[in-house]
Design a protein around this motif. Sequence first.
Motif, PDB file in Angstrom:
ATOM      1  N   HIS A  77       0.844  -1.197   0.000  1.00 20.53           N
ATOM      2  CA  HIS A  77       0.000   0.000   0.000  1.00 20.53           C
ATOM      3  C   HIS A  77       0.881   1.249   0.000  1.00 20.53           C
ATOM      4  CE1 HIS A  77      -3.078   2.868   0.738  1.00 20.53           C
ATOM      5  NE2 HIS A  77      -2.848   3.021   2.025  1.00 20.53           N
ATOM      6  N   LYS A 105      -8.253 -11.550  -0.794  1.00 22.75           N
ATOM      7  CA  LYS A 105      -8.394 -11.346   0.650  1.00 22.75           C
ATOM      8  C   LYS A 105      -7.184 -10.610   1.222  1.00 22.75           C
ATOM      9  CE  LYS A 105     -11.368 -15.337   1.548  1.00 22.75           C
ATOM     10  NZ  LYS A 105     -11.511 -16.624   2.267  1.00 22.75           N
ATOM     11  N   GLU A 106      -6.009 -10.927   0.716  1.00 20.99           N
ATOM     12  CA  GLU A 106      -4.798 -10.283   1.222  1.00 20.99           C
ATOM     13  C   GLU A 106      -4.781  -8.796   0.880  1.00 20.99           C
ATOM     14  OE1 GLU A 106      -1.080 -10.011   3.166  1.00 20.99           O
ATOM     15  OE2 GLU A 106      -2.709 -11.481   3.225  1.00 20.99           O
ATOM     16  N   THR A 107      -5.270  -8.444  -0.302  1.00 25.22           N
ATOM     17  CA  THR A 107      -5.271  -7.031  -0.681  1.00 25.22           C
ATOM     18  C   THR A 107      -6.219  -6.219   0.195  1.00 25.22           C
ATOM     19  OG1 THR A 107      -6.938  -7.484  -2.399  1.00 25.22           O
ATOM     20  CG2 THR A 107      -4.618  -7.457  -3.066  1.00 25.22           C
ATOM     21  N   VAL A 108      -7.344  -6.809   0.578  1.00 26.67           N
ATOM     22  CA  VAL A 108      -8.271  -6.112   1.469  1.00 26.67           C
ATOM     23  C   VAL A 108      -7.581  -5.790   2.793  1.00 26.67           C
ATOM     24  CG1 VAL A 108     -10.396  -6.346   2.811  1.00 26.67           C
ATOM     25  CG2 VAL A 108     -10.346  -7.069   0.420  1.00 26.67           C
ATOM     26  N   ARG A 109      -6.854  -6.768   3.321  1.00 31.76           N
ATOM     27  CA  ARG A 109      -6.152  -6.580   4.592  1.00 31.76           C
ATOM     28  C   ARG A 109      -5.106  -5.480   4.502  1.00 31.76           C
ATOM     29  NH1 ARG A 109      -1.810  -8.404   7.557  1.00 31.76           N
ATOM     30  NH2 ARG A 109      -0.858  -9.500   5.805  1.00 31.76           N
ATOM     31  N   ARG A 110      -4.502  -5.318   3.339  1.00 30.13           N
ATOM     32  CA  ARG A 110      -3.427  -4.348   3.154  1.00 30.13           C
ATOM     33  C   ARG A 110      -3.910  -3.027   2.549  1.00 30.13           C
ATOM     34  NH1 ARG A 110       1.940  -6.665   3.077  1.00 30.13           N
ATOM     35  NH2 ARG A 110       1.881  -8.892   3.596  1.00 30.13           N
ATOM     36  N   TYR A 111      -5.199  -2.873   2.409  1.00 33.17           N
ATOM     37  CA  TYR A 111      -5.805  -1.657   1.867  1.00 33.17           C
ATOM     38  C   TYR A 111      -5.353  -1.384   0.435  1.00 33.17           C
ATOM     39  CZ  TYR A 111      -8.987   2.061   3.043  1.00 33.17           C
ATOM     40  OH  TYR A 111     -10.104   2.854   3.118  1.00 33.17           O
ATOM     41  N   GLN A 221     -13.803   1.236  -0.091  1.00 33.81           N
ATOM     42  CA  GLN A 221     -14.252   0.759   1.210  1.00 33.81           C
ATOM     43  C   GLN A 221     -15.603   1.352   1.564  1.00 33.81           C
ATOM     44  OE1 GLN A 221     -12.786  -1.553   3.045  1.00 33.81           O
ATOM     45  NE2 GLN A 221     -11.162  -1.811   1.548  1.00 33.81           N
TER      46      GLN A 221
END
Length: 237
Positions: A77, A105-111, A221
């Motif tokens: 990010h 899913k990983e990209t969501v966690r890392r914004y 978001q």
Amino acid sequence: MLATPIYIICSPCPQVGKTLVARLVSEFLLLKNGTAASFDVSLKEPSLLDYLPHITETADVIDTFGKMQLMDPLIFHDRIAKVIDLGFHAFHEFFKMCDEIGFMKETVRRYVAPTVLFVAGNDSLSWRSYEMLQRQIPPRALITIHNEFVLRGGLPEAMGGEHVIRIPALPAFLKFYVDRLSFSFTRYLRDEKDWSTELHQWIRRNYTMIRDLDFSVTNRQGYKLASPFGRTRWHER
């Protein structure tokens, strides 16, 4: 805090205008933000690297090292928009890899906000690949690109869902003109003072659609797309 956008321009079929779309997105982001990072996963010449060598690097998904070299900067990010021109030869391997590592899913966690821009074709391979993406990619992150120069008869019904960007067909002589390696969409807008020319209006229209898409993606978001593309408008949920 705004998300870092990733635009994955892809098709399982050659000769559908994928690199043209990647060029438009890359040049717009460079104009808007002053910086962008593009990745060329292609075996065919000319490719994105030939058009935008100053912001593009090559990548591959052939082996583990190549996959790591490509994926590592994508999940970082840093607010630098990224564009992937995914060659048709790498289409299935790339999305198989994304599924295996839980990329979405990983990209969501890392914004980080990935968006798949699927350039539609009118054949069974394109249909099957689109159905595969529908199972793997969240609906608001999967956009169909209708390149009217390739699909003059309209989109296949299965791909004509809510989120569609329509790229109007250029006359053949203008298509030949913009396909030159020395051509830049942004430079043309700056140098051509006559805003009434067909090419000037075509570029401005496409840039406007990409601008609105980019706003939706970076503010993803809590939002659903407010589409300027005709079918629906994404709105705040």
